[in-house]
Design an enzyme around this catalytic site. Structure first.
Site, PDB file in Angstrom:
ATOM      1  N   LYS A  70       0.793  -1.261  -0.147  1.00  0.00           N
ATOM      2  CA  LYS A  70      -0.015   0.121  -0.095  1.00  0.00           C
ATOM      3  C   LYS A  70       0.654   1.400  -0.026  1.00  0.00           C
ATOM      4  O   LYS A  70       0.356   2.408  -0.627  1.00  0.00           O
ATOM      5  CB  LYS A  70      -0.951  -0.196   1.023  1.00  0.00           C
ATOM      6  CG  LYS A  70      -1.902  -1.304   1.056  1.00  0.00           C
ATOM      7  CD  LYS A  70      -2.732  -1.514   2.445  1.00  0.00           C
ATOM      8  CE  LYS A  70      -3.808  -2.587   2.228  1.00  0.00           C
ATOM      9  NZ  LYS A  70      -4.320  -3.014   3.480  1.00  0.00           N
ATOM     10  N   TYR A 246      -2.381   0.318  11.586  1.00  0.00           N
ATOM     11  CA  TYR A 246      -3.691   0.268  12.023  1.00  0.00           C
ATOM     12  C   TYR A 246      -3.687   0.753  13.344  1.00  0.00           C
ATOM     13  O   TYR A 246      -3.234   1.771  13.819  1.00  0.00           O
ATOM     14  CB  TYR A 246      -4.220  -1.138  11.831  1.00  0.00           C
ATOM     15  CG  TYR A 246      -3.511  -1.904  10.728  1.00  0.00           C
ATOM     16  CD1 TYR A 246      -3.796  -1.452   9.336  1.00  0.00           C
ATOM     17  CD2 TYR A 246      -2.718  -3.053  11.035  1.00  0.00           C
ATOM     18  CE1 TYR A 246      -3.171  -1.938   8.212  1.00  0.00           C
ATOM     19  CE2 TYR A 246      -2.007  -3.562   9.929  1.00  0.00           C
ATOM     20  CZ  TYR A 246      -2.010  -3.185   8.442  1.00  0.00           C
ATOM     21  OH  TYR A 246      -1.712  -3.871   7.552  1.00  0.00           O
TER      22      TYR A 246
END
Ligand code: GLN
Length: 311
Positions: A70, A246
């Protein structure tokens, strides 16, 4: 910067110091093809400002880079669509799991940041824009092969197929965003590119070398070639620092103090601005999906080098 021999010694020391942690945590099983990975694997590599890559342990074994991809898709999408990308995806920490759906409804389908699954799916949507999924993957592979200086980098088709077969949650996220008009392309086309970039197989050595431009303000330090504009590299690093792990991002910043990105394959890419990049791989994950021994190894390395960005 430490000399080459010092760095080899240092990596060997970190390897030894974190050996008791090998096999700790839990290997990701929600993607069936990842469940078979040997939890005792451990590799680490450091790419320095001359482009030299030092490694220890299983540093030449390709593993599934998963969400680390990503970072690279973000770099390519920013080069492609520029700041307009931020109309579709935010840049705030999510404080929730990488595949959480609740926040999306509150925020009208606009994901918090590009490093959680829905945000990365939006980024991938921008990359498949013209040419479709195959062309987007070809461009990403070409980029990584050049940056890593290694033409052998490939997508692991078995992992991609496994993810596509079990990707109900990612499909839900994508369709949900489609309902808000955030995704522009066909959902299955976007996901076919997303599953494949998550399934890229790279070794720690390849990964550290491929990410080196992030440690040198967007330039390849060996050739001076601009890979991304300096302001983009700084912003990608800031997003990695705040959102790269996260709901575990604060803990990682606290313990390691470097921009980083983890993936559920057990890899972590960390950026030490002005020094180089570190890639580490150990498949056992903590509760949030970050490699347990990998994060400990980075903490041990930073303790010995003083490379926190907060120095
Ligand atoms: N491919 C994985 C997924 O979509 C990536 C998750 C991760 O590495 N955190 O769930």
């Amino acid at each position: 910067m430490a000399g080459a021999e010092d760095m080899d010694r240092l990596l060997a020391e970190v390897l030894a110091a974190t050996a008791p942690l090998r096999g700790s945590g839990r290997v990701a099983t929600y993607i069936p093809a990842l469940a078979d990975v040997d939890p005792n694997r451990f590799g680490i590599a450091f790419a320095d400002g001359t482009g030299e890559v030092h490694g220890a342990g299983d540093c030449d074994v390709p593993f599934s880079i998963q969400s680390i991809s990503k970072v690279f898709t973000l770099a390519l999408a920013l080069e492609r669509v520029g700041p307009a990308l931020w109309d579709k995806v935010g840049r705030e920490p999510s404080g929730s799991a990488f595949n959480s759906i609740v926040q999306l409804e509150h925020e009208q389908g606009k994901p918090r940041n590009p490093l959680i699954n829905p945000g990365a799916i939006v980024v991938t949507d921008q990359l498949v824009g013209d040419g479709g999924a195959d062309a987007a993957i070809d461009r990403l592979l070409a980029f990584l092969r050049v940056e890593a200086g290694d033409g052998s980098i490939r997508v692991d088709d078995a992992v991609a197929a496994s993810e596509a077969a079990t990707g109900a949650r990612n499909r839900s996220l994508a369709w949900f965003m489609k309902s808000f008009g955030i995704l522009t392309n066909d959902v299955e086309t976007v996901l076919s590119a997303y599953f494949r970039h998550c399934a890229l197989a790279m070794s720690c050595r390849q990964l550290a070398r491929a990410g080196l431009f992030l440690a040198f303000d967007g330039r390849d330090p060996c050739t001076g070639r601009e890979v991304v504009a300096w302001h983009r590299a700084r912003r990608i690093n800031s997003v990695m620092m705040l959102c790269g792990h996260y709901d575990n991002s604060g803990e990682f910043a606290f313990r390691v103090g470097l921009p980083g990105k983890s993936g559920v394959g057990g890899g972590i890419l960390a950026v030490a601005p002005g020094h180089g990049t570190i890639a580490v791989w150990s498949p056992g994950l903590n509760e949030a999906g970050t490699s347990a021994a990998g994060a400990a190894a980075l903490e041990a390395l930073v303790e010995r080098t003083g490379w926190s960005v907060f120095f």
